[in-house]
Motif scaffolding. Structure first.
Motif, short mmCIF file in Angstrom:
data_model
loop_
_atom_site.label_atom_id
_atom_site.label_comp_id
_atom_site.label_asym_id
_atom_site.label_seq_id
_atom_site.Cartn_x
_atom_site.Cartn_y
_atom_site.Cartn_z
N LYS A 1 -2.73 -23.63 13.41
CA LYS A 1 -2.98 -22.79 13.02
C LYS A 1 -3.26 -22.65 11.26
O LYS A 1 -4.02 -22.03 10.89
N SER A 2 -2.03 -23.33 10.72
CA SER A 2 -2.25 -23.35 9.38
C SER A 2 -3.26 -24.04 8.66
O SER A 2 -3.81 -23.96 7.57
N SER B 1 -11.75 -23.39 16.85
CA SER B 1 -12.45 -24.11 16.32
C SER B 1 -12.85 -25.38 17.36
O SER B 1 -11.81 -26.04 18.06
N GLY C 1 -6.21 -24.08 10.18
CA GLY C 1 -7.22 -23.34 10.41
C GLY C 1 -8.41 -23.86 11.63
O GLY C 1 -9.31 -23.59 11.74
#
Length: 308
Positions: free
Chosen positions: A149-150, A156, A152
């Motif tokens: 999550k950090s 994706s 991004g």
């Protein structure tokens, strides 16, 4: 006379020993063949049942039991699968994530393995120790999710590629293979003015094709069959691979079976047929790819098995 007697006794003893060894080898061959035949049947029979059942009509599947040959041949299961346009998109996602993931994984592991195979690299022992630790310990599911999550990577496509770039187990295999390459090849290349990158790409990569193909095959099967990455990090259905679509079909079939207890079995059997057809479709590409990589796979899997 005495010598002849000894020779005759020795000949008789030798013939008995040879006959006993011959009998033992035959018994071993028969037992080995029997065990391998049973093991082959355990693998082939369920696979054959799945393939044949996927070509059976809903009426034939409703009868239940083992299907050795389609009672009523039908393509309705495959037609139902391909009518869903999301299947094609899921197939493209599976192909892309497998090809890109395998190519980047193999190259990255080969690059790290080449560096760690050199004794003169500074901090080599520290890097090796850190790699070994990762083989036994991991952060766990929740820390990994927070890291993804950090970065991004949620929702994706690159969440399929970047976290799967590195495997120290594969690095160890390639590192040991690179050590067996003669130093004279590298020394002669350096005399001719070649740098480390050129030596790695022009000498070590071509010579290590069996090892690279073996790693590519194992990683490719893992990438193709992976659906937990999608389950944990992807909510956008446009990024679903085939395995996630298969998971959805199984869940839907279980839900529909619970909703239709005591009612018509047409929905249940049709869903079962679609499920079987999807299994065949998702398995077929790996089955087709294996014969292509088989010669490299056999050479690569035997690396280090025989020492002189």
């Amino acid at each position: 006379m005495t010598i002849n007697r000894y020779c005759k006794k020795g000949g008789i003893g030798l013939s008995r020993t040879v006959a006993k060894e011959d009998l033992d080898s035959r018994a071993f061959g028969v037992i080995n063949l029997g065990l391998l035949s049973i093991f082959t049947l355990i693998i082939v029979v369920p696979l054959w049942n799945v393939i044949v059942s996927s070509f059976s009509s809903g009426k034939s599947l409703a009868e239940g039991g083992f299907v050795f040959w389609p009672g009523e041949f039908s393509l309705e299961n495959y037609q139902a699968v391909f009518r869903d346009t999301s299947i094609w998109q899921a197939f493209v996602i599976s192909v892309l994530k497998t090809t890109i993931g395998v190519a980047t994984h193999v190259f990255f592991c080969a690059m790290v393995g080449y560096g760690l195979s050199k004794q003169y690299v500074r901090g080599r022992k520290l890097y090796v120790a850190m790699g070994v630790i990762t083989m036994f310990f991991s952060g766990g599911m929740i820390p990994t999710y927070l890291l993804i999550k950090s970065l991004g990577l949620l929702n994706s496509f690159w969440v399929y590629v970047i976290p799967a770039l590195f495997s120290y187990y594969d690095v160890v295999i390639l590192m040991n293979f690179f050590r067996n390459v003669p130093d004279s090849l590298e020394e002669s290349a350096k005399i001719d003015g070649a740098g480390d990158w050129r030596i790695f790409l022009k000498i070590f990569i071509p010579l290590s094709m069996p090892a690279l193909a073996t790693i590519a095959l194992f990683n490719g099967v893992g990438q193709w069959n992976d659906f937990m990455t999608t389950k944990l990090y992807i909510t956008d259905e446009s990024l679903y691979p085939l395995q996630m679509k298969l998971y959805e079909i199984i869940v839907q079939s279980q839900t529909q079976s619970m909703q239709n207890i005591g009612g018509s079995v047409v929905i249940e059997t049709t869903t079962k047929g679609v499920q079987l057809a999807t299994i065949v479709i998702t398995t077929l590409p790996i089955v087709v790819m294996y014969p292509i990589l088989q010669k490299y796979f056999i050479s690569g899997i035997m690396l280090g098995a025989v020492k002189e």
